[in-house]
Design an enzyme around this catalytic site. Structure first.
Site, PDB file in Angstrom:
ATOM      1  CB  ALA A  48      -5.509   5.803   5.926  1.00 12.13           C
ATOM      2  CE1 TYR A  52       6.278   9.188   0.426  1.00  9.97           C
ATOM      3  CE2 TYR A  52       6.203   7.255  -0.986  1.00  9.97           C
ATOM      4  CZ  TYR A  52       6.896   8.330  -0.446  1.00  9.97           C
ATOM      5  OH  TYR A  52       8.216   8.528  -0.766  1.00  9.97           O
ATOM      6  CB  ALA A 111     -10.341   1.563  -1.147  1.00 10.87           C
ATOM      7  CG  LEU A 138      -6.374   2.657  -2.864  1.00 13.95           C
ATOM      8  CD1 LEU A 138      -7.417   1.939  -3.715  1.00 13.95           C
ATOM      9  CD2 LEU A 138      -6.393   2.100  -1.454  1.00 13.95           C
ATOM     10  CB  ALA A 139       0.347   0.636  -3.155  1.00 15.52           C
ATOM     11  CE1 TYR A 223      10.920   7.279  -7.496  1.00 15.92           C
ATOM     12  CE2 TYR A 223      10.936   5.520  -9.141  1.00 15.92           C
ATOM     13  CZ  TYR A 223      11.611   6.373  -8.272  1.00 15.92           C
ATOM     14  OH  TYR A 223      12.980   6.325  -8.200  1.00 15.92           O
ATOM     15  CE1 TYR A 233       7.014   2.375  -9.750  1.00 16.39           C
ATOM     16  CE2 TYR A 233       6.414   4.203 -11.163  1.00 16.39           C
ATOM     17  CZ  TYR A 233       6.190   3.447 -10.045  1.00 16.39           C
ATOM     18  OH  TYR A 233       5.124   3.737  -9.238  1.00 16.39           O
ATOM     19  CE  LYS A 242       1.831   4.933  -9.369  1.00 16.98           C
ATOM     20  NZ  LYS A 242       0.918   5.175  -8.257  1.00 16.98           N
ATOM     21  CB  VAL A 270      12.078   0.366   2.137  1.00 14.91           C
ATOM     22  CG1 VAL A 270      11.727  -1.088   2.411  1.00 14.91           C
ATOM     23  CG2 VAL A 270      13.523   0.512   1.708  1.00 14.91           C
TER      24      VAL A 270
HETATM   25  P1  NAD Z   1       1.943   0.839   0.831  1.00 13.68           P
HETATM   26  O1  NAD Z   1       1.880  -0.570   0.382  1.00 13.68           O
HETATM   27  O2  NAD Z   1       2.877   1.205   1.914  1.00 13.68           O
HETATM   28  O3  NAD Z   1       0.490   1.370   1.240  1.00 13.68           O
HETATM   29  C1  NAD Z   1      -0.637   1.105   0.457  1.00 13.68           C
HETATM   30  C2  NAD Z   1      -1.885   1.287   1.265  1.00 13.68           C
HETATM   31  O4  NAD Z   1      -3.029   0.932   0.461  1.00 13.68           O
HETATM   32  C3  NAD Z   1      -1.944   0.401   2.511  1.00 13.68           C
HETATM   33  O5  NAD Z   1      -2.491   1.133   3.573  1.00 13.68           O
HETATM   34  C4  NAD Z   1      -2.899  -0.711   2.090  1.00 13.68           C
HETATM   35  O6  NAD Z   1      -3.565  -1.321   3.170  1.00 13.68           O
HETATM   36  C5  NAD Z   1      -3.877   0.081   1.239  1.00 13.68           C
HETATM   37  N1  NAD Z   1      -4.676  -0.747   0.350  1.00 13.68           N
HETATM   38  C6  NAD Z   1      -4.247  -1.615  -0.588  1.00 13.68           C
HETATM   39  N2  NAD Z   1      -5.306  -2.183  -1.208  1.00 13.68           N
HETATM   40  C7  NAD Z   1      -6.413  -1.659  -0.650  1.00 13.68           C
HETATM   41  C8  NAD Z   1      -7.810  -1.834  -0.871  1.00 13.68           C
HETATM   42  N3  NAD Z   1      -8.270  -2.644  -1.809  1.00 13.68           N
HETATM   43  N4  NAD Z   1      -8.675  -1.118  -0.100  1.00 13.68           N
HETATM   44  C9  NAD Z   1      -8.232  -0.273   0.867  1.00 13.68           C
HETATM   45  N5  NAD Z   1      -6.925  -0.050   1.107  1.00 13.68           N
HETATM   46  C10 NAD Z   1      -6.025  -0.750   0.356  1.00 13.68           C
HETATM   47  O7  NAD Z   1       2.260   1.674  -0.494  1.00 13.68           O
HETATM   48  P2  NAD Z   1       3.009   3.058  -0.748  1.00 13.68           P
HETATM   49  O8  NAD Z   1       4.379   2.730  -1.237  1.00 13.68           O
HETATM   50  O9  NAD Z   1       2.829   4.009   0.353  1.00 13.68           O
HETATM   51  O10 NAD Z   1       2.203   3.545  -2.031  1.00 13.68           O
HETATM   52  C11 NAD Z   1       1.165   4.500  -1.977  1.00 13.68           C
HETATM   53  C12 NAD Z   1       1.183   5.294  -3.268  1.00 13.68           C
HETATM   54  O11 NAD Z   1       2.450   5.977  -3.371  1.00 13.68           O
HETATM   55  C13 NAD Z   1       1.073   4.417  -4.521  1.00 13.68           C
HETATM   56  O12 NAD Z   1       0.334   5.097  -5.489  1.00 13.68           O
HETATM   57  C14 NAD Z   1       2.535   4.304  -4.968  1.00 13.68           C
HETATM   58  O13 NAD Z   1       2.657   4.029  -6.346  1.00 13.68           O
HETATM   59  C15 NAD Z   1       3.030   5.703  -4.625  1.00 13.68           C
HETATM   60  N6  NAD Z   1       4.494   5.850  -4.531  1.00 13.68           N
HETATM   61  C16 NAD Z   1       5.262   4.962  -3.843  1.00 13.68           C
HETATM   62  C17 NAD Z   1       6.647   5.133  -3.835  1.00 13.68           C
HETATM   63  C18 NAD Z   1       7.549   4.172  -3.103  1.00 13.68           C
HETATM   64  O14 NAD Z   1       8.750   4.180  -3.342  1.00 13.68           O
HETATM   65  N7  NAD Z   1       7.046   3.379  -2.206  1.00 13.68           N
HETATM   66  C19 NAD Z   1       7.238   6.219  -4.480  1.00 13.68           C
HETATM   67  C20 NAD Z   1       6.419   7.138  -5.125  1.00 13.68           C
HETATM   68  C21 NAD Z   1       5.043   6.946  -5.157  1.00 13.68           C
END
Ligand code: NAD
Length: 392
Positions: A48, A52, A111, A138-139, A223, A233, A242, A270
């Site tokens: 959180a 996203y 998490a 989570l990422a 994605y 990807y 995915k 980004v």
């Molecule tokens: P981000 O890195 O901005 O956020 C990831 C969040 O996960 C952070 O809050 C981080 O602290 C948390 N996190 C990571 N490891 C953790 C753990 N072990 N325990 C608890 N929290 C943890 O990433 P994002 O780009 O927002 O990605 C979120 C999702 O959206 C992913 O599934 C990603 O594949 C997907 N997504 C991203 C994009 C993009 O372009 N960035 C596009 C489409 C989908």
């Protein structure tokens, strides 16, 4: 401390508390200005603090008036160094939510672990009774399994090496990169980290503890992107994870009663995670230019607001024929992709500046860490130890 950006490779090792707060407020103000959503009232957001997940939390709270419980993995500042941006974002979100009369509480820990799942369940029991929505965002680069095994996620192809253009963001030069295929073990590990196993573990744990309402909704993010990024990807090691996430959603829908699981396909943006993927940042820099020119550009918050307001609640859930929610609908418009592809094919170091939005890329990158806000004095001393009111 006077906090300035320190960029190392794909990340910035400092974060500015006031800047993070300003950008969280910007997201909240955006949602406050949109029509409200008749949506969920008690929402658990896993991941959180950034990207996203943070925007999902803000959209749930400020569009639906939801109580939110966040799971983050972050660090406060100390005398010697700043905290993580995710910590400051969460501190800011909680203080705004509290001022606006919204319940917000946060668990800071891994998490993937059972301990964090147990803690979340006991907080839901104590404070909320049950939740009606679970966002899984989570990422992570790695996951520690219960037996201590560490799985590392890789960003590689899956069959043969792939060569294409990439950008060195710092020197703003294009070069060619060859991405080697992942081994079978690396693919399996990537699926363990970024696939659906832990998502399902969460839902099963919440369900077994009877803290999910009947017909609770759960959403995870994915994605797809255009063909030029497919080798790295969609068809790459992350794409395998995915695919597993999507398969998990289908299995949960079939096997778990009273759960509605969705995968939302979001736009390339980004974030801390996407900056690490070869080829993708150059694609994003072109995409930003094309989408901004067409008035179609969105950040995380615009999409997460649309997820709640236009795709999931108050209407029949809008999915494509495969069952995916598509927030990449503007990105994938044929006119957008035709232009991106035409630029990509003729892009060189000579015409880079005119055909990409590298300034927009860098501005978004710095924003992730709280840098570039208009009303923040970055030369002033700032307190880097910032409490979060309700963090466990
Ligand atoms: P981000 O890195 O901005 O956020 C990831 C969040 O996960 C952070 O809050 C981080 O602290 C948390 N996190 C990571 N490891 C953790 C753990 N072990 N325990 C608890 N929290 C943890 O990433 P994002 O780009 O927002 O990605 C979120 C999702 O959206 C992913 O599934 C990603 O594949 C997907 N997504 C991203 C994009 C993009 O372009 N960035 C596009 C489409 C989908």
């Amino acid at each position: 401390m006077i906090v300035q950006p320190k960029v190392r490779g794909f990340i910035c090792t400092t974060a500015h508390p006031e800047g993070c707060k300003a950008f969280v407020k910007e997201q909240i103000d955006y949602v406050k200005a949109q029509p409200k959503t008749e949506g969920p009232k008690k929402v658990l957001v896993i991941g959180a603090s950034m990207g996203y997940g943070l925007s999902s939390r803000i959209a749930a709270a400020y569009s639906c008036g939801a109580a939110t419980l966040g799971v983050i993995f972050d660090r406060n500042g100390s005398e010697k160094r700043t905290g993580t941006a995710g910590w400051y974002n969460t501190a800011a979100f909680e203080s705004f939510a509290k001022a606006d009369g919204l319940y917000a509480r946060t668990v800071n820990g891994d998490a993937y672990s059972k301990a964090v799942k147990d803690e979340v369940i006991s907080i839901i029991r104590e404070d909320l009774g049950k939740v009606d929505m679970v966002i899984y965002s989570l990422a992570a680069p790695k996951r520690v399994l219960p037996d201590g095994t560490v799985c590392n996620s890789v960003l590689k192809t899956t069959n043969k090496p792939y060569t294409n253009k990439t950008i060195d963001l710092k020197s703003r030069t294009i070069s060619e990169v060859t991405i080697e295929p992942a081994t079978a073990e690396e693919i399996d590990a990537t699926v363990k980290v970024m696939g659906g196993e832990d998502w399902r573990d969460w839902i099963e744990a919440l369900s077994a503890a009877d803290v999910l309402v009947k017909d609770a909704v759960t959403v995870a993010y994915s994605y797809i992107g255009p063909e030029l990024t497919h080798p790295i990807y969609l068809d790459g090691s992350i794409g395998r994870a995915k695919a597993h996430l999507y398969q998990t959603a289908q299995e949960m829908n079939e096997q778990l009663s009273d759960i509605h699981a969705y995968v939302s396909v979001n736009k390339a943006l980004v974030t801390q995670s996407s900056a690490a993927i070869p080829v993708v940042p150059l694609y994003i820099s072109i995409l930003y230019k094309v989408m901004k020119e067409k008035g179609l550009h969105e950040g995380c918050i615009e999409q997460m607001y649309r997820l709640f307001h236009d795709k999931l609640y108050g209407i029949a859930v809008r999915t494509d024929t495969d069952g995916y929610i598509r927030l990449d609908d503007y990105e994938m418009q044929p006119d957008v992709q035709e232009e991106v592809s035409a630029i990509w094919n003729t892009l060189s170091n000579d015409n880079l500046a005119a055909n990409t939005d590298l300034d927009g890329y860098w501005s978004d990158f710095y924003r992730l860490f709280g840098f570039g806000a208009n009303n923040v004095n970055y030369d002033a001393d700032t307190e880097v130890v910032v409490p979060i009111a309700h963090v466990e």
